[in-house]
Scaffold this motif. Structure first.
Motif: not given
Length: 371
Positions: A320-327, A361-364
């Motif tokens: 979910x963190x990856x999703x919300x970094x994009x958000x 976050x770095x990956x996203x």
């Protein structure tokens, strides 16, 4: 340079909104509306010269609405505000019309409340200015409630502000109203324009607002059945609703908000995976999380993204963190701001949690750069 007295409310990073008062009142005219608007906007209310806290010598005899508009622009410049939404009542609305005609590059939208493109000709206002200079304001204060509100309604604070206004500055504002007439320039106004008329307004009847609406290409007219001349004081909820729609658009549905924040691709995948077993849960998310929480204007989407990132780090929800970094990027956060949020989580959620969050976050962010 001496500035107009003003109050600021709301986040400094939020879209700016300037609110102008009516003749004889102060920024207190907006007391029941501005705090609500400040949840999603940087609200700046200002006082006319000689009214409220503004110096009387900011204008003098023979003043024009253009002079008042120049003072508003000087205030905006000093506050570092380049482009702003504007809403004004009566004389404050005339200032907004002047800005829309002469300085359209400064306005993102305009709301004109209980106002006019002209105020009944010069003679009436010249006579009022002369009498105020001779006799002061008490004779006008006695009729304030009858001029401003429907029978039986009063706002003592505004009547007191009227009584305490500087007669010379008040008379100069009357000079400005006497000389004001933009009827031949209305068709050139290109910013989205909301016009609000009080059905019982004797000072600027609905016909005056209708005249503007008929001439301005991008105008919307709203008539308030319970209002006279000072609509923000008498019908604050109706004015607030109208201004929110003007500034932010109609309320966003839960599904629309979910798509705006998470992106169409994610929502399409979620809907494609939906089964009869998960349908109620998907509906719950759209109605409650996205339809009530994410559309609540009390917090901006930027702020909600920051809170969401922190909560997901604290609970270790890395997918979910990856999703919300994009958000968060869609909601306007820079990579530096996302990093600052994650650094804050190291203090309150623990270094291991933040370490994993930084890796996600770095990956996203890298995927965004190469994608």
């Amino acid at each position: 340079m001496t500035l107009l007295h003003h109050w600021e409310e709301g986040p400094a990073s939020a879209p700016p909104l300037l609110l102008g008062p009516s003749l004889g009142t102060s920024l207190a005219l907006w007391d029941q509306v501005a705090p609500e608007l400040s949840a999603a906007h940087r609200v700046v209310r200002w006082d006319l010269p000689g009214h409220g806290g503004s110096a009387a010598d900011l204008i003098g005899p023979g003043a024009t609405v253009g002079d008042l508009a120049a003072l508003v622009l000087a205030l905006a410049d000093t506050l570092g505000i380049d482009r702003f939404a504007y809403a004004g009542v009566s004389l404050g609305g005339a200032v907004g019309l002047h800005l829309a005609v002469h300085h359209p590059e400064r306005l993102s939208s305009l709301a004109v409340l209980c106002s006019s493109a002209h105020f009944g000709g010069e003679a009436l206002w010249r006579e009022r200015a002369e009498r105020v200079r001779r006799e002061g304001l008490e004779w006008l204060v006695e009729s304030a409630d009858a001029r401003w509100f429907t029978a039986g309604f009063s706002v003592p604070r505004l009547v007191r502000d009227h009584r305490e206004a500087d007669p010379g500055a008040y008379a100069a504002c009357c000079d400005a109203l006497a000389a004001f007439d933009l009827r031949d320039r209305l068709a050139g106004i290109g910013v989205p324009t909301l016009l609000v008329a009080g059905r019982h307004d004797a000072a600027t009847p609905p016909a005056h607002l209708r005249e503007i609406a008929d001439a301005v290409p991008a105008a919307t007219l709203l008539e308030l059945p319970g209002a006279a001349h000072l609509a923000p004081a008498q019908c604050p909820r109706a004015v607030l609703t109208a201004l929110r729609t003007q500034l932010d658009g109609p309320p966003v549905s839960g599904t629309a908000a979910r798509r705006e924040v998470l992106g169409d691709a994610h929502v399409d995948r979620a809907q494609a995976r939906q089964t009869p077993f998960t349908a109620r849960f998907q509906d719950f998310i759209s109605r409650y999380a996205w339809g009530e929480i994410w559309t609540d204007p009390t917090l901006s989407r930027r702020e909600r993204s920051m809170i969401t990132l922190t909560a997901l780090v604290a609970h270790g929800h890395h997918e979910e963190l990856a999703l919300h970094v994009r958000a968060a990027r869609r909601n306007g956060l820079t990579p530096e701001e996302i990093g600052a949020v994650l650094l804050q989580t190291a203090v309150y959620c623990g270094v291991p949690a933040a370490n994993a969050a930084f890796a996600t976050a770095q990956r996203v962010l890298a995927e965004e750069e190469t994608g």
